[in-house]
Design a protein around this motif. Sequence first.
Motif, short mmCIF file in Angstrom:
data_model
loop_
_atom_site.label_atom_id
_atom_site.label_comp_id
_atom_site.label_asym_id
_atom_site.label_seq_id
_atom_site.Cartn_x
_atom_site.Cartn_y
_atom_site.Cartn_z
N ALA A 1 -24.53 46.01 39.98
CA ALA A 1 -25.89 45.53 40.23
C ALA A 1 -26.91 46.35 39.47
N ARG A 2 -26.75 47.67 39.50
CA ARG A 2 -27.73 48.53 38.81
C ARG A 2 -27.56 48.50 37.30
N ALA A 3 -26.33 48.24 36.82
CA ALA A 3 -26.10 48.13 35.38
C ALA A 3 -26.85 46.92 34.83
N ARG A 4 -26.75 45.80 35.54
CA ARG A 4 -27.43 44.57 35.08
C ARG A 4 -28.94 44.71 35.16
N ALA A 5 -29.41 45.58 36.05
CA ALA A 5 -30.85 45.84 36.16
C ALA A 5 -31.28 47.00 35.27
N ARG A 6 -30.32 47.55 34.51
CA ARG A 6 -30.57 48.69 33.61
C ARG A 6 -31.13 49.90 34.37
N LYS A 7 -30.53 50.20 35.51
CA LYS A 7 -31.00 51.31 36.34
C LYS A 7 -29.94 52.39 36.53
N LEU A 8 -28.90 52.39 35.70
CA LEU A 8 -27.89 53.44 35.79
C LEU A 8 -28.41 54.74 35.19
N LYS A 9 -28.03 55.86 35.80
CA LYS A 9 -28.37 57.16 35.24
C LYS A 9 -27.34 57.53 34.18
N PRO A 10 -27.72 58.32 33.15
CA PRO A 10 -26.78 58.67 32.08
C PRO A 10 -25.48 59.29 32.59
N GLU A 11 -25.57 60.16 33.62
CA GLU A 11 -24.36 60.81 34.13
C GLU A 11 -23.42 59.82 34.82
N GLU A 12 -23.91 58.61 35.10
CA GLU A 12 -23.08 57.62 35.77
C GLU A 12 -22.24 56.80 34.79
N TYR A 13 -22.55 56.88 33.50
CA TYR A 13 -21.75 56.13 32.53
C TYR A 13 -21.27 56.97 31.34
N GLN A 14 -21.51 58.27 31.37
CA GLN A 14 -21.04 59.14 30.29
C GLN A 14 -19.80 59.90 30.72
N GLY A 15 -18.88 60.12 29.76
CA GLY A 15 -17.66 60.86 30.06
C GLY A 15 -16.57 59.93 30.56
N GLY A 16 -15.77 60.42 31.49
CA GLY A 16 -14.64 59.64 31.98
C GLY A 16 -13.36 59.96 31.22
N THR A 17 -12.23 59.51 31.75
CA THR A 17 -10.94 59.80 31.13
C THR A 17 -10.26 58.57 30.57
N THR A 18 -10.58 57.41 31.09
CA THR A 18 -10.04 56.15 30.58
C THR A 18 -10.98 55.05 31.03
N ALA A 19 -10.64 53.80 30.71
CA ALA A 19 -11.49 52.68 31.12
C ALA A 19 -10.64 51.46 31.42
N VAL A 20 -11.24 50.54 32.18
CA VAL A 20 -10.62 49.26 32.51
C VAL A 20 -11.58 48.16 32.07
N PRO B 1 -14.60 56.22 22.99
CA PRO B 1 -14.50 57.68 22.91
C PRO B 1 -15.41 58.34 23.95
N PRO B 2 -14.98 59.44 24.58
CA PRO B 2 -13.82 60.27 24.26
C PRO B 2 -12.52 59.87 24.95
N HIS B 3 -12.46 58.68 25.51
CA HIS B 3 -11.23 58.24 26.18
C HIS B 3 -10.08 58.14 25.19
N ALA B 4 -8.85 58.29 25.70
CA ALA B 4 -7.66 58.12 24.87
C ALA B 4 -6.99 56.78 25.13
#
Length: 220
Positions: A121-140, A157-160
């Motif tokens: 919901a917040r992504a579609r409203a462009r209200k995510l904070k940078p720390e909520e979408y930066q980093g991580g180890t993998t993605a789905v 990147p930086p995911h493998a």
Amino acid sequence: IAQRLTAAVQTIPTFYLTIDCEIGKLLAAREEINASAPKDKEKKPLYKLSVNDFVIKAMAVALQKIPNCNVSWTEGGMLRHKHSDIGVAVAMPGGLITPIIRKAETKSLSTISGEMKDFAARARARKLKPEEYQGGTTAVSNLGMYGISHFTAVINPPHATILAVGTSEERPVVRGGKIEIAQMMSVTLSCDHRAIDGALGAELIGAFKLLIENPVMMMV
């Protein structure tokens, strides 16, 4: 987004592993869990699990079982991660973003479900904070809701790794020489060959398959 995707395709030597998963047990468990979900004062269920919630949890637990895949490639060396921080691709106007479920291996399916609904919901409203979408180890990345049966996803990147999830559909399968109908889902794992070789990637997607086909194992 365009710069990162271009860099990923140009700099990451990627290979792909596809496997079919039978998810009859998962769908039955999901239906039972949702039916017994507690209600709020307005008699609305407090949570409603999706197949993607199970996928996130299974990927998180699989990375804990195959820790050599829970890594990031850097020019200075391999970075190994303790927890499974799972990015989940969310479409939004003009592109996509990947909010992170932190320490997903430690969270219940209902907690993962609640976080994802809030993030989406917040992504579609462009209200995510940078720390909520930066980093991580993998993605789905899940396109099953669009009827896509199989696809490959670009590593972020930086995911493998990144797991591309297709739709759930009835398919004929052969058991003991007899054709039966089963509920199947195809997934494709994209791997950075600098960090993960073919055999190791096969171990990870195999661990995911075992968990997604036997969801009770995620609870242990």
